[in-house]
Design a protein around this motif. Structure first.
Motif, PDB file in Angstrom:
ATOM      1  N   SER A 103       0.831  -1.205   0.000  1.00 33.60           N
ATOM      2  CA  SER A 103       0.000   0.000   0.000  1.00 33.60           C
ATOM      3  C   SER A 103       0.867   1.257   0.000  1.00 33.60           C
ATOM      4  N   ALA A 104       1.899   1.263   0.823  1.00 33.99           N
ATOM      5  CA  ALA A 104       2.795   2.423   0.903  1.00 33.99           C
ATOM      6  C   ALA A 104       3.520   2.642  -0.421  1.00 33.99           C
ATOM      7  N   LEU A 105       3.916   1.558  -1.080  1.00 32.01           N
ATOM      8  CA  LEU A 105       4.605   1.664  -2.361  1.00 32.01           C
ATOM      9  C   LEU A 105       3.706   2.289  -3.416  1.00 32.01           C
ATOM     10  N   VAL A 106       2.456   1.872  -3.449  1.00 32.80           N
ATOM     11  CA  VAL A 106       1.509   2.447  -4.408  1.00 32.80           C
ATOM     12  C   VAL A 106       1.335   3.934  -4.137  1.00 32.80           C
ATOM     13  N   ARG A 107       1.169   4.302  -2.863  1.00 36.12           N
ATOM     14  CA  ARG A 107       0.943   5.712  -2.508  1.00 36.12           C
ATOM     15  C   ARG A 107       2.147   6.577  -2.829  1.00 36.12           C
ATOM     16  N   ALA A 108       3.339   5.958  -2.803  1.00 37.76           N
ATOM     17  CA  ALA A 108       4.556   6.715  -3.119  1.00 37.76           C
ATOM     18  C   ALA A 108       4.788   6.821  -4.627  1.00 37.76           C
ATOM     19  N   THR A 109       4.040   6.018  -5.391  1.00 40.28           N
ATOM     20  CA  THR A 109       4.287   5.951  -6.833  1.00 40.28           C
ATOM     21  C   THR A 109       3.198   6.613  -7.664  1.00 40.28           C
ATOM     22  N   LEU A 110       1.939   6.396  -7.281  1.00 37.77           N
ATOM     23  CA  LEU A 110       0.815   6.902  -8.060  1.00 37.77           C
ATOM     24  C   LEU A 110       0.018   7.933  -7.257  1.00 37.77           C
ATOM     25  N   PRO A 111      -0.547   8.922  -7.927  1.00 37.80           N
ATOM     26  CA  PRO A 111      -1.321   9.940  -7.208  1.00 37.80           C
ATOM     27  C   PRO A 111      -2.655   9.401  -6.707  1.00 37.80           C
ATOM     28  N   ALA A 112      -3.142   9.972  -5.608  1.00 40.28           N
ATOM     29  CA  ALA A 112      -4.458   9.614  -5.088  1.00 40.28           C
ATOM     30  C   ALA A 112      -5.491   9.844  -6.187  1.00 40.28           C
ATOM     31  N   GLY A 113      -6.495   8.966  -6.206  1.00 45.05           N
ATOM     32  CA  GLY A 113      -7.501   9.039  -7.242  1.00 45.05           C
ATOM     33  C   GLY A 113      -7.256   8.066  -8.376  1.00 45.05           C
ATOM     34  N   SER A 114      -6.062   7.483  -8.416  1.00 46.83           N
ATOM     35  CA  SER A 114      -5.738   6.517  -9.467  1.00 46.83           C
ATOM     36  C   SER A 114      -6.606   5.266  -9.343  1.00 46.83           C
ATOM     37  N   ALA A 115      -6.968   4.711 -10.492  1.00 46.43           N
ATOM     38  CA  ALA A 115      -7.762   3.480 -10.524  1.00 46.43           C
ATOM     39  C   ALA A 115      -6.818   2.282 -10.520  1.00 46.43           C
ATOM     40  N   LEU A 116      -7.057   1.334  -9.628  1.00 45.93           N
ATOM     41  CA  LEU A 116      -6.200   0.163  -9.462  1.00 45.93           C
ATOM     42  C   LEU A 116      -7.029  -1.103  -9.593  1.00 45.93           C
ATOM     43  N   LEU A 117      -6.434  -2.125 -10.184  1.00 40.64           N
ATOM     44  CA  LEU A 117      -7.074  -3.432 -10.281  1.00 40.64           C
ATOM     45  C   LEU A 117      -6.311  -4.414  -9.404  1.00 40.64           C
ATOM     46  N   HIS A 118      -7.017  -5.005  -8.452  1.00 38.74           N
ATOM     47  CA  HIS A 118      -6.421  -5.990  -7.554  1.00 38.74           C
ATOM     48  C   HIS A 118      -6.880  -7.376  -7.975  1.00 38.74           C
ATOM     49  N   VAL A 119      -5.948  -8.192  -8.469  1.00 40.58           N
ATOM     50  CA  VAL A 119      -6.250  -9.586  -8.819  1.00 40.58           C
ATOM     51  C   VAL A 119      -6.120 -10.378  -7.522  1.00 40.58           C
ATOM     52  N   ALA A 129      -6.126  -3.118  -0.042  1.00 44.42           N
ATOM     53  CA  ALA A 129      -7.226  -2.343  -0.616  1.00 44.42           C
ATOM     54  C   ALA A 129      -7.813  -1.332   0.371  1.00 44.42           C
ATOM     55  N   ALA A 130      -7.961  -1.726   1.637  1.00 47.08           N
ATOM     56  CA  ALA A 130      -8.623  -0.847   2.605  1.00 47.08           C
ATOM     57  C   ALA A 130      -7.876   0.475   2.788  1.00 47.08           C
ATOM     58  N   SER A 131      -6.571   0.397   3.007  1.00 40.98           N
ATOM     59  CA  SER A 131      -5.808   1.630   3.230  1.00 40.98           C
ATOM     60  C   SER A 131      -5.695   2.454   1.953  1.00 40.98           C
ATOM     61  N   LEU A 132      -5.663   1.797   0.803  1.00 45.92           N
ATOM     62  CA  LEU A 132      -5.599   2.536  -0.456  1.00 45.92           C
ATOM     63  C   LEU A 132      -6.909   3.277  -0.720  1.00 45.92           C
ATOM     64  N   ARG A 133      -8.023   2.617  -0.458  1.00 49.51           N
ATOM     65  CA  ARG A 133      -9.316   3.292  -0.631  1.00 49.51           C
ATOM     66  C   ARG A 133      -9.431   4.467   0.341  1.00 49.51           C
ATOM     67  N   ALA A 134      -8.957   4.267   1.569  1.00 52.06           N
ATOM     68  CA  ALA A 134      -9.005   5.350   2.558  1.00 52.06           C
ATOM     69  C   ALA A 134      -8.150   6.531   2.123  1.00 52.06           C
ATOM     70  N   ALA A 135      -7.099   6.250   1.321  1.00 53.05           N
ATOM     71  CA  ALA A 135      -6.212   7.311   0.835  1.00 53.05           C
ATOM     72  C   ALA A 135      -6.711   7.933  -0.472  1.00 53.05           C
TER      73      ALA A 135
END
Length: 238
Positions: A103-119, A129-135
């Protein structure tokens, strides 16, 4: 030691090979089998792909791999990242084996609001997913695989636990579901006492909690949720 490897394939055989190299005697007998669900991944544009297991990579079809070949991929650990690269996925980033770090890696790489697909798997946890949605990220989960429990205790394990003294010394638990299933199947086979007497090596505190709920103590809990840390307990002789 004589060690039961209860995790699903293909990881179980690989772990058995590592145990032999360490001088142990493995009994590879999974209590779960990973099956693809056949879910078609959703259409739409995504800024990143989340892979929290090697099973997620295995569940991708050739068309999926071609579709996401240039998409940033966020893999939970080294093995998942390596498999993703071999599958032809590009721009693979590795989080070090932990969902919070992913989750931290995604937040450091992509801006908030980005659409992500979790397989994801059917028994997946709330993170990352929970912390990313909260962010502020838009996370779509696609359930691509599921762990199916065996109906009975593997015969080789039942026989080993029935021996006097038991022909097993320890068991490796890689997931909460696997630990719960192993305990349940041992109870159904009237092998609870022998199962409880084993040394239980757990990949994480969450896995150990499944044993605690059944009144069993973990002999060793890995400092990090990866195989290196788990096997370190065997190397140390704990």
């Amino acid at each position: 030691m004589r060690i039961w490897v209860a995790r699903p394939e293909p990881g179980a055989t690989r772990t058995g090979q590592r145990l032999r190299a360490l001088g142990h005697v493995p009994l590879v007998a999974p209590v779960l089998a990973i099956r693809p669900t056949g879910t078609v991944l959703p259409d739409g544009a995504f800024a990143g792909l989340l892979l929290t297991s090697t099973n997620a990579v295995a569940a991708l079809t050739a068309a999926d791999r071609a579709r996401f070949a240039t998409l940033p991929v966020f893999a939970v650990g080294a093995r998942t990242a390596a498999l993703a690269r071999r599958a032809g996925l590009g721009a693979v980033r590795e989080a070090g084996g932990d969902a919070a770090a992913l989750s931290a890696l995604v937040r450091a790489t992509l801006p908030a609001g980005s659409a992500l697909l979790h397989v994801a798997g059917a028994e997946g946890k709330s993170e990352p997913a929970a912390s990313l949605r909260a962010a502020g990220y838009a996370v779509t989960a696609a359930i691509a695989y599921a762990a199916v429990a065996e109906a009975t205790l593997p015969p080789a394990v039942a026989a080993a636990l029935a021996a006097h003294p038991a022909a097993l010394d320890a068991v490796l638990h890689y997931s909460r579901r696997s630990a719960e299933t192993a305990q349940l199947l041992a109870r159904r086979a009237d092998r609870s006492g022998a199962f409880g007497a084993l040394k239980h090596y757990c990949l994480s505190s969450d896995v150990a909690a499944a044993l605690a709920a059944a009144g069993l103590d973990a002999h060793f809990v890995a400092a990090r949720p990866d195989e290196e840390s788990l096997l370190a307990g065997l190397v140390a002789g704990t």
